[in-house]
Structures are given as structure tokens and as C-alpha cells.
Design a protein around this motif. Structure first.
Motif, PDB file in Angstrom:
ATOM      1  N   LEU A 167      40.092  31.046  45.547  1.00  0.00           N
ATOM      2  CA  LEU A 167      39.394  29.440  44.964  1.00  0.00           C
ATOM      3  C   LEU A 167      37.732  29.154  43.857  1.00  0.00           C
ATOM      4  N   THR A 168      37.502  31.259  44.669  1.00  0.00           N
ATOM      5  CA  THR A 168      36.155  30.529  44.083  1.00  0.00           C
ATOM      6  C   THR A 168      36.864  31.306  42.297  1.00  0.00           C
ATOM      7  N   ALA A 169      37.718  32.592  42.380  1.00  0.00           N
ATOM      8  CA  ALA A 169      37.845  33.068  40.952  1.00  0.00           C
ATOM      9  C   ALA A 169      38.771  31.652  40.150  1.00  0.00           C
ATOM     10  N   VAL A 170      39.056  30.488  40.742  1.00  0.00           N
ATOM     11  CA  VAL A 170      39.613  29.723  39.705  1.00  0.00           C
ATOM     12  C   VAL A 170      38.301  28.378  39.854  1.00  0.00           C
ATOM     13  N   LEU A 171      37.147  28.650  40.537  1.00  0.00           N
ATOM     14  CA  LEU A 171      36.214  27.577  40.067  1.00  0.00           C
ATOM     15  C   LEU A 171      35.483  28.054  38.914  1.00  0.00           C
TER      16      LEU A 171
END
Length: 434
Positions: free
Chosen positions: A97-101
Motif C-alpha cells: 500500500l505504501t507503493a500504491v500511495l
């Protein structure tokens, strides 16, 4: 226990070959490979899509060379701030999810800055895009460690090829594209790549919910370090080395087009020389991760890159203009050091947790150190009325520091072992250089 070494580490075959993995696991590996590659394409694109057009944008908005230096410093501010806070974000959201953000922020900033009405708004929106790229810089090494612990050199090569590809093409096409459709579409169109990367990471994040294994091999546990990373001397040395390398990378991204334009070249030619520099760095990047992983002494690798920088800077400063492509080649040899230092983050850790801690600290502190590069290069040039002092003190001084630190930190060791040995020496045990 002595400080462990990674000198003998190679890109060993997986204990479970990829082709022998279950179908779901194999699909998860392929999807994670695509997601890592697509995300890496965006990490320098934010910078190089704009730098060849800064003169054109400056003519419209009315800003001078000092503001160009500010644009060159913005990436380093973003990398410094988010390098330090990304590990906490990862603990909160998880790496996927950090990569998505990361990719959503990159896409948002890139798309909206195409509509910026003035210099201040362009700076703010560029900062938003760079915040996303900075998150991606830190989260990708531990994601590689997590999904491909058996293929570190290979995936580090894939990551660096993607980063360089994303840096190479925008300056090559930026000026012709801007002449055809205007500078606003020319910088906004790249948001599509970041949106695609965000979508891939969303799919990867959703895979466990469908009961499919995301990895073909088990990842090492997320072991905490024996001491905070900021209390380990090795981490500070690596941060300083990364800082000196990044200092020169972003100085060149920011100022090489201007230096060549001042020498009488066209903006299109200047942009093509940035692409040539990145392309040469890409070629070195194909082999640099494997050489770095297998090297028992990393100093010769760094020394070769520093020599490339020195020859390239000297050539651009004093040599005949028709040899400019040759100097761009040497500068590309120097900028390939970024590949080496990024690979070190994974080779000098044994767990995803260690890779995340070292990645955040090295990139955060190192980018903070590198802040002075683009800004000082332009400021010294303005104060002295020429570029000679900038070449000598801003570029030359940083390269000298890089050589000294690389010599001290020439023997590969892991951050986990260095943290443990630092704790023992503090507690009264045997003193080990950490």
C-alpha cells in the motif's frame, strides 16, 4: 560473533525454482516483477521530464537561474524527508500500500503541474510528484527483498534499468514534444505511467485476499536491528557516500542542460546529452549490481565512477565543444554510482526489515547531505560570474569526500551484524568497527 560479510553472496538459484512454483505463486511473482518495474520507471522521470524545459517555462513565468537551482533541490528535499518517514509509513500501511500511495502521489503531481498558473504552484505540484517518487525510492528495495530474496542482483538490475529508462526518454523527447504540443502536455503526459504502476500494486495487494501466495519462495523474517539504525556508524558512512553520489547526479540533471546551452548548444542538443549520460549509466547499470553483490572490495567500483565524473566535468568545462558527447559518456559512467549505492542497501542487509531501515536512513540522510549540490552549483556560478568555481568546489569537493568514504567502507558487511557489534562494544564487549 564477528561482523558478517556479504562478499561471497551471489545471485543463487532459488531453493524452489520459479518454473516449479505453483501457478498462483508464479503469477504472483510475475505480477510483483511488473509492479516493481513499472514503479521504478517513475522514480527519476519526475525530474528529467521537466529539467530540459525549465528554460522554456522560465521564459513564460519569468524566473531566473536561482529558481532553476530550487527545482534541482526539490527532489533532494523530498528524498531526505520521505527517506526518514517512509519506514514508519510502511509499518502503518505495509509495503504494497505504501507503493500504491507512492505512485498515486506521483501521478497526481505530474498531471496537475501541467496546469500550473505560476512558478509557486509549479514548485508545489512538482514537490507532490517528488514526494511520491521519494516514497518509491525507499519502499522498492525492501519489496525486492521481500518478493525476490533469491534474486537480489537480478532484481536490482531490473530496478536500475527501469529507473534509468524512465530518466532517459523524457529529456530525449521533451523539447520536440513541447515544440509540437506545448510544454504543459509535454510534462503532464507522463502521469499515465505512475497510474499504471499504482494499479499493478493494488492488484498485488489484493492477491492474498483471493487465497493466492504472492511469493514463490519464503522471505526472511522482518527482524528488528539490535540497535537503532541511526546509532550504527556503518549506516552514517553509507549515507554520506550515497549523499555525495546523489549530490552529483542531481547537479547534472539540473544544470547540464544550462551548461551546454551557455556553451552555445541548442536546448534540444542539451536534452539529448542528458539522455546520453543516462543511457551510458544504464549500460553500466546492467552489470553494476552483479559486480557489487559479488565484490569483496567495493572501493575500485566507486573509484572508477569518480574518475568518470572527474573526466566528464573537466571536459565540459574546458574541452572543445564537438567532444561534448564524449564528456556525456564519462559523466554517465559517474552517475552509474547511483546503481552501486542502491544495490549496497540490499547486499548490506539480510532481512526485509534491515533493508527497509537501511534504505530509509541512507536515502533520507544522504539526500539531506546532497541538498547543497544543485543549489550551491548555481549560487557559486552566479557569485563568481562563471562555472569554474562550481566545477572545482561543488563537484570536485564532493567527489573527494566520496573517495575517502568509499575507501573506509570498502569491505561489505550487513547492517544487522554492524548493529549487533555496535551494541556489544557499547555494552563493554569486544570493540568491533561498526
Amino acid at each position: 560473533m564477528s561482523v558478517s560479510s556479504v562478499a561471497a553472496v551471489t545471485d543463487r538459484p532459488s531453493v524452489r525454482p520459479l518454473t516449479a512454483a505453483p501457478t498462483g505463486a508464479l503469477r504472483g511473482r510475475i505480477l510483483s516483477l511488473l509492479a516493481i518495474t513499472c514503479a521504478a520507471l517513475n522514480l527519476r522521470l519526475v525530474v528529467t521530464a521537466l529539467s530540459p524545459l525549465l528554460t522554456t517555462v522560465g521564459d513564460e513565468f519569468g524566473f531566473a537561474a536561482t529558481v532553476i537551482g530550487v527545482f534541482g533541490t526539490l527532489p533532494l528535499i523530498a528524498f531526505a524527508v520521505f527517506g526518514l518517514v517512509t519506514p514508519a509509513i510502511m509499518r502503518r500501511l505495509g509495503p504494497e500500500l505504501t507503493a500504491v500511495l507512492s505512485m498515486l502521489l506521483t501521478a497526481l503531481g505530474q498531471a496537475l503541474r501541467a496546469f500550473a498558473p505560476d512558478t509557486g504552484t509549479l514548485l508545489v505540484l512538482t514537490a507532490v510528484a517528488l514526494a511520491g517518487a521519494a516514497l518509491g525510492n525507499v519502499v522498492l528495495p525492501p519489496l525486492i527483498k521481500q518478493y525476490f530474496p533469491d534474486r537480489l542482483a537480478t532484481l536490482s538490475t531490473v530496478q536500475m534499468v527501469a529507473i534509468h529508462t524512465g530518466a532517459l526518454f523524457p529529456p530525449l523527447v521533451a523539447v520536440p514534444l513541447a515544440e509540437a504540443v506545448g510544454w504543459r502536455p509535454a510534462i503532464g503526459v507522463w502521469a499515465v505511467i505512475a497510474l499504471a504502476a499504482a494499479g499493478l500494486w493494488v492488484l498485488q495487494w489484493l492477491r492474498p485476499a483471493r487465497g493466492e501466495t504472492a511469493r514463490a519462495v519464503p522471505a526472511p523474517p522482518r527482524t528488528a536491528l539490535a540497535r537503532p539504525v541511526w546509532r550504527v556508524a556503518m549506516a552514517w558512512r553509507m549515507a554520506l557516500l550515497f549523499g555525495m553520489v546523489t549530490w552529483n547526479v542531481f547537479t547534472l540533471f539540473t544544470w547540464l542542460p544550462t551548461l551546454l546551452a551557455d556553451a552555445g548548444h541548442t536546448n534540444a542538443f542539451a536534452g539529448s546529452m542528458v539522455s546520453l549520460m543516462v543511457g551510458v549509466s544504464l549500460l553500466f547499470g546492467l552489470v553494476a549490481p552483479t559486480v557489487t553483490v559479488r565484490s569483496a572490495n567495493t572501493f575500485p567500483i566507486v573509484a572508477l565512477g569518480v574518475a568518470g565524473y572527474a573526466i566528464g566535468y573537466l571536459g565540459v568545462a574546458v574541452a572543445p565543444e564537438h567532444l561534448t558527447p564524449l564528456w556525456a559518456v564519462f559523466l554517465g559512467m559517474g552517475t552509474s554510482l547511483f546503481v552501486v549505492t542502491m544495490t549496497m542497501i540490499n547486499t548490506r542487509s539480510t532481512t526485509p526489515g534491515g533493508a527497509g531501515a537501511l534504505s530509509g536512513f541512507v536515502q533520507g540522510v544522504g539526500s539531506g547531505v546532497a541538498l547543497g549540490g544543485p543549489l550551491l552549483f548555481g549560487l557559486v556560478g552566479e557569485l563568481t560570474g562563471g562555472w569554474g568555481a562550481s566545477y572545482l568546489f561543488v563537484a570536485g569537493g564532493s567527489l573527494a569526500v566520496a573517495l575517502v568514504v568509499a575507501y573506509i567502507e570498502r569491505t561489505p558487511r550487513t547492517i544487522e551484524a554492524a548493529a549487533e557489534s555496535a551494541g556489544r562494544s557499547t555494552d563493554g564487549g569486544s570493540s568491533v568497527r561498526a
